[in-house]
Design a protein around this motif. Structure first.
Motif, PDB file in Angstrom:
ATOM      1  N   GLY A 134       9.098  10.356  25.919  1.00 42.96           N
ATOM      2  CA  GLY A 134       7.897  10.608  25.126  1.00 42.96           C
ATOM      3  C   GLY A 134       7.992  10.007  23.736  1.00 42.96           C
ATOM      4  N   TRP A 135       9.165  10.098  23.120  1.00 47.75           N
ATOM      5  CA  TRP A 135       9.340   9.537  21.780  1.00 47.75           C
ATOM      6  C   TRP A 135       9.272   8.015  21.798  1.00 47.75           C
ATOM      7  CZ3 TRP A 135      14.082  13.016  20.120  1.00 47.75           C
ATOM      8  CH2 TRP A 135      13.614  14.307  19.856  1.00 47.75           C
ATOM      9  N   VAL A 136       9.879   7.401  22.795  1.00 53.10           N
ATOM     10  CA  VAL A 136       9.807   5.941  22.899  1.00 53.10           C
ATOM     11  C   VAL A 136       8.364   5.496  23.108  1.00 53.10           C
ATOM     12  CG1 VAL A 136      10.428   3.977  24.368  1.00 53.10           C
ATOM     13  CG2 VAL A 136      12.186   5.620  23.675  1.00 53.10           C
ATOM     14  N   ALA A 137       7.638   6.201  23.958  1.00 51.27           N
ATOM     15  CA  ALA A 137       6.248   5.842  24.224  1.00 51.27           C
ATOM     16  C   ALA A 137       5.385   5.939  22.968  1.00 51.27           C
ATOM     17  CB  ALA A 137       5.677   6.733  25.330  1.00 51.27           C
ATOM     18  N   ALA A 138       5.728   6.864  22.069  1.00 51.83           N
ATOM     19  CA  ALA A 138       4.949   7.034  20.837  1.00 51.83           C
ATOM     20  C   ALA A 138       5.195   5.907  19.842  1.00 51.83           C
ATOM     21  CB  ALA A 138       5.285   8.377  20.196  1.00 51.83           C
ATOM     22  N   ALA A 139       6.310   5.174  19.991  1.00 52.40           N
ATOM     23  CA  ALA A 139       6.590   3.957  19.203  1.00 52.40           C
ATOM     24  C   ALA A 139       6.504   4.194  17.700  1.00 52.40           C
ATOM     25  CB  ALA A 139       5.651   2.829  19.621  1.00 52.40           C
ATOM     26  N   GLY A 140       7.076   5.279  17.224  1.00 58.35           N
ATOM     27  CA  GLY A 140       7.026   5.609  15.803  1.00 58.35           C
ATOM     28  C   GLY A 140       7.847   4.675  14.939  1.00 58.35           C
ATOM     29  N   ALA A 141       7.526   4.668  13.645  1.00 63.30           N
ATOM     30  CA  ALA A 141       8.241   3.827  12.678  1.00 63.30           C
ATOM     31  C   ALA A 141       9.606   4.426  12.364  1.00 63.30           C
ATOM     32  CB  ALA A 141       7.426   3.685  11.405  1.00 63.30           C
ATOM     33  N   SER A 142      10.541   3.556  12.017  1.00 65.12           N
ATOM     34  CA  SER A 142      11.902   3.960  11.661  1.00 65.12           C
ATOM     35  C   SER A 142      12.310   3.155  10.438  1.00 65.12           C
ATOM     36  CB  SER A 142      12.842   3.674  12.845  1.00 65.12           C
ATOM     37  OG  SER A 142      14.204   3.771  12.478  1.00 65.12           O
ATOM     38  N   ARG A 143      13.016   3.808   9.489  1.00 74.82           N
ATOM     39  CA  ARG A 143      13.381   3.096   8.260  1.00 74.82           C
ATOM     40  C   ARG A 143      14.607   3.739   7.631  1.00 74.82           C
ATOM     41  NH1 ARG A 143       9.532   6.854   6.497  1.00 74.82           N
ATOM     42  NH2 ARG A 143      10.064   7.893   4.519  1.00 74.82           N
ATOM     43  N   ILE A 144      15.144   3.066   6.619  1.00 65.69           N
ATOM     44  CA  ILE A 144      16.244   3.610   5.823  1.00 65.69           C
ATOM     45  C   ILE A 144      15.783   3.710   4.376  1.00 65.69           C
ATOM     46  CG2 ILE A 144      18.612   3.288   5.030  1.00 65.69           C
ATOM     47  CD1 ILE A 144      19.080   1.587   7.554  1.00 65.69           C
ATOM     48  N   ALA A 202      19.188   5.215  18.712  1.00 67.58           N
ATOM     49  CA  ALA A 202      19.174   5.972  19.962  1.00 67.58           C
ATOM     50  C   ALA A 202      20.130   7.152  19.912  1.00 67.58           C
ATOM     51  CB  ALA A 202      19.536   5.051  21.131  1.00 67.58           C
ATOM     52  N   CYS A 203      21.277   6.966  19.268  1.00 70.51           N
ATOM     53  CA  CYS A 203      22.255   8.052  19.126  1.00 70.51           C
ATOM     54  C   CYS A 203      21.643   9.235  18.384  1.00 70.51           C
ATOM     55  CB  CYS A 203      23.480   7.525  18.394  1.00 70.51           C
ATOM     56  SG  CYS A 203      24.790   8.746  18.125  1.00 70.51           S
ATOM     57  N   HIS A 204      20.950   8.966  17.285  1.00 70.33           N
ATOM     58  CA  HIS A 204      20.318  10.051  16.525  1.00 70.33           C
ATOM     59  C   HIS A 204      19.216  10.725  17.334  1.00 70.33           C
ATOM     60  CE1 HIS A 204      22.649   9.365  13.084  1.00 70.33           C
ATOM     61  NE2 HIS A 204      21.871   8.550  12.397  1.00 70.33           N
ATOM     62  N   LEU A 205      18.400   9.926  18.006  1.00 75.48           N
ATOM     63  CA  LEU A 205      17.314  10.506  18.795  1.00 75.48           C
ATOM     64  C   LEU A 205      17.868  11.360  19.935  1.00 75.48           C
ATOM     65  CD1 LEU A 205      14.912   7.444  18.985  1.00 75.48           C
ATOM     66  CD2 LEU A 205      14.597   9.503  17.608  1.00 75.48           C
ATOM     67  N   ALA A 206      18.930  10.884  20.574  1.00 78.90           N
ATOM     68  CA  ALA A 206      19.534  11.645  21.664  1.00 78.90           C
ATOM     69  C   ALA A 206      20.079  12.985  21.167  1.00 78.90           C
ATOM     70  CB  ALA A 206      20.638  10.827  22.323  1.00 78.90           C
ATOM     71  N   SER A 207      20.647  12.996  19.959  1.00 81.20           N
ATOM     72  CA  SER A 207      21.180  14.253  19.422  1.00 81.20           C
ATOM     73  C   SER A 207      20.060  15.253  19.171  1.00 81.20           C
ATOM     74  CB  SER A 207      21.978  13.991  18.141  1.00 81.20           C
ATOM     75  OG  SER A 207      21.141  13.716  17.031  1.00 81.20           O
ATOM     76  N   LEU A 208      18.930  14.769  18.676  1.00 80.63           N
ATOM     77  CA  LEU A 208      17.784  15.654  18.460  1.00 80.63           C
ATOM     78  C   LEU A 208      17.240  16.190  19.778  1.00 80.63           C
ATOM     79  CD1 LEU A 208      15.928  13.639  15.673  1.00 80.63           C
ATOM     80  CD2 LEU A 208      16.959  15.899  15.399  1.00 80.63           C
ATOM     81  N   ALA A 209      17.160  15.309  20.776  1.00 75.84           N
ATOM     82  CA  ALA A 209      16.667  15.738  22.090  1.00 75.84           C
ATOM     83  C   ALA A 209      17.647  16.718  22.737  1.00 75.84           C
ATOM     84  CB  ALA A 209      16.455  14.522  22.983  1.00 75.84           C
ATOM     85  N   THR A 216      19.360   7.347   3.738  1.00 74.20           N
ATOM     86  CA  THR A 216      18.797   8.320   4.675  1.00 74.20           C
ATOM     87  C   THR A 216      17.961   7.607   5.723  1.00 74.20           C
ATOM     88  OG1 THR A 216      18.681  10.002   2.921  1.00 74.20           O
ATOM     89  CG2 THR A 216      17.379  10.393   4.909  1.00 74.20           C
ATOM     90  N   TRP A 217      18.286   7.848   6.990  1.00 77.08           N
ATOM     91  CA  TRP A 217      17.456   7.319   8.079  1.00 77.08           C
ATOM     92  C   TRP A 217      16.275   8.256   8.302  1.00 77.08           C
ATOM     93  CZ3 TRP A 217      16.893   9.843  12.975  1.00 77.08           C
ATOM     94  CH2 TRP A 217      16.139   9.130  13.916  1.00 77.08           C
ATOM     95  N   ARG A 218      15.081   7.671   8.433  1.00 70.88           N
ATOM     96  CA  ARG A 218      13.884   8.469   8.707  1.00 70.88           C
ATOM     97  C   ARG A 218      13.123   7.847   9.876  1.00 70.88           C
ATOM     98  NH1 ARG A 218      13.701  12.138   4.775  1.00 70.88           N
ATOM     99  NH2 ARG A 218      14.489  11.582   2.703  1.00 70.88           N
ATOM    100  N   CYS A 219      12.513   8.718  10.678  1.00 68.77           N
ATOM    101  CA  CYS A 219      11.793   8.249  11.862  1.00 68.77           C
ATOM    102  C   CYS A 219      10.593   9.146  12.117  1.00 68.77           C
ATOM    103  CB  CYS A 219      12.731   8.263  13.070  1.00 68.77           C
ATOM    104  SG  CYS A 219      12.014   7.586  14.577  1.00 68.77           S
ATOM    105  N   THR A 220       9.497   8.531  12.505  1.00 73.53           N
ATOM    106  CA  THR A 220       8.274   9.269  12.824  1.00 73.53           C
ATOM    107  C   THR A 220       8.244   9.587  14.309  1.00 73.53           C
ATOM    108  OG1 THR A 220       7.070   8.140  11.053  1.00 73.53           O
ATOM    109  CG2 THR A 220       5.758   9.234  12.753  1.00 73.53           C
ATOM    110  N   LEU A 221       8.226  10.882  14.619  1.00 75.31           N
ATOM    111  CA  LEU A 221       8.134  11.357  15.990  1.00 75.31           C
ATOM    112  C   LEU A 221       6.829  12.135  16.161  1.00 75.31           C
ATOM    113  CD1 LEU A 221      11.791  12.669  16.477  1.00 75.31           C
ATOM    114  CD2 LEU A 221      10.854  10.456  17.162  1.00 75.31           C
ATOM    115  N   PRO A 222       6.398  12.378  17.390  1.00 79.07           N
ATOM    116  CA  PRO A 222       5.172  13.165  17.586  1.00 79.07           C
ATOM    117  C   PRO A 222       5.216  14.527  16.905  1.00 79.07           C
ATOM    118  CG  PRO A 222       5.787  12.085  19.625  1.00 79.07           C
ATOM    119  CD  PRO A 222       6.911  11.838  18.663  1.00 79.07           C
TER     120      PRO A 222
END
Length: 284
Positions: A213-223, A131-138, A235-241
Motif C-alpha cells: 500500500g505504501w509503495v502504491a501511494a508513491a509518497g515523497a522521501s527526503r533528507i 526500504a529498511c526503514h519502511l519495513a521496520s514501521l510495517a 533526518t529522513w522523512r517520508c510521506t505515507l498515507p
C-alpha cells in the motif's frame, strides 16, 4: 581544519574539493568537501559509497568512503579505530576516501580534485535503506497487538518493537537484513513472544500488505539537514498515507517511493530467541 562538508543528503554524485590530508599507509584521502557518503563507525548499517577521485588525467578508485577523525594533537583515526562517537570533543570529523592501491603523487595536499560517486551502487543502497526503514514501521504495526504493556511508540504511533528489540541492521544493494532479540527482557517489557511465533506467517503477510500500500501511494522521501558538515544531524522523512514520518538517519535515501516496484519481507524465527527480517526491493 574543519569537518568535511557533505552534499550526499541532496543526492549529489559529483563534487569538487581540496585535498587536506593524504595517508599512504592507511590509503586514505581527506578533502574539505565531498559527495561521498561514509559508513558510520558506530552503527555501520549502510556501506560507504565507492567511486573515484580525479585530478587532471590522473584517477584513483575509491573502494569505500569511511568516517575519519583527527585529534587536536594531529593523530588520524579511521573507521573502527576511532575511539569516540561521532561529534566527540577534541576531534575534527572528516570523510575519508579509502583508495585502491597507492595514492598517485598528483593527489597531494592542496590539490583541487573532482570526486565522482558510483551512481548505480548509491541508488541501490538508497533503495535498500529506505526500504529498511519502511519495513521496520510495517513490522511495528503488524506486532502492535502483541504488547501487554505500554512502551514507547514509533513515528506512526505504534509500539516501538524496532527500537526495543533491534540488535543489528545491515543494508545492502536493494535490501537489508535486520535481527531482533526476543529474549527475557522483551517478554518482561510485555511482548507476547509465544503469540508472535504462533502467528508468524500472518504477521509477515500483514507487513507485506502494508508495504504494498505504501509503495502504491508513491509518497515523497527526503533528507532534512541541520547543517552542511558530516557531524550535523540529518533526518529522513517520508510521506505515507498515514502521514509524514521521520527518523534520525545518517544514510542516503530515494526521492520517492515511486522508485520501487515492490518491497517485501521474509520473517525467520528458526531460533525462537532471534527474529531475522530480510527485506528485498524490486526497483521500478
Amino acid at each position: 581544519m574543519q569537518s568535511t562538508l557533505v552534499s550526499f543528503p541532496d543526492g549529489a554524485l559529483t563534487g569538487e574539493g581540496e585535498v587536506l590530508l593524504v595517508d599512504q599507509t592507511a590509503a586514505i584521502v581527506v578533502v574539505d568537501a565531498t559527495p561521498f557518503h561514509p559508513v558510520d563507525h558506530t552503527w555501520p548499517d549502510q556501506p560507504g559509497d565507492s567511486g573515484a577521485i580525479t585530478v587532471g588525467d590522473v584517477q584513483v578508485s575509491v573502494t569505500e568512503a569511511v568516517m575519519a577523525a583527527i585529534s587536536d594533537e594531529g593523530a588520524l583515526a579511521v573507521g573502527s579505530d576511532i575511539p569516540v562517537k561521532r561529534g566527540g570533543e577534541g576531534w575534527t570529523w572528516m570523510v575519508g576516501h579509502r583508495t585502491e592501491g597507492a595514492i598517485p603523487a598528483d593527489i597531494a595536499v592542496g590539490a583541487s580534485v573532482t570526486l565522482t560517486v558510483d551512481a548505480d551502487r548509491r541508488a541501490s543502497l538508497s533503495r535498500g535503506h529506505t526500504a529498511c526503514h519502511l519495513a521496520s514501521l510495517a513490522l511495528d504495526a503488524a506486532l502492535a497487538d502483541l504488547w501487554r504493556k505500554e512502551i514507547g511508540t514509533d513515528p506512526l504511533g505504534n509500539p516501538d518493537f524496532e527500537g526495543k528489540a533491534n540488535q543489528s541492521s545491515r543494508i545492502h544493494a536493494d535490501g537489508s537484513v535486520d535481527e531482533y532479540r526476543l529474549g527475557k527482557s522483551l517478554r518482561k517489557a510485555g511482548f507476547d513472544s509465544e503469540g508472535f511465533a504462533a502467528t508468524l506467517a500472518e504477521r509477515e503477510t500483514r507487513i507485506n500488505d502494508t508495504l504494498a500500500g505504501w509503495v502504491a501511494a508513491a509518497g515523497a522521501s527526503r533528507i532534512d539537514v541541520d547543517g552542511p558538515s558530516i557531524i550535523d544531524r540529518r533526518t529522513w522523512r517520508c510521506t505515507l498515507p498515514e502521514g509524514e514520518v521521520g527518523f534520525l538517519c545518517g544514510g542516503t535515501h530515494v526521492r520517492s517511493l515511486a522508485e520501487f516496484s515492490s518491497i517485501r519481507v521474509a520473517l525467520d524465527l528458526s531460533d525462537p530467541q532471534l527474529l531475522v527480517m530480510t527485506t528485498t526491493v524490486t526497483p521500478a
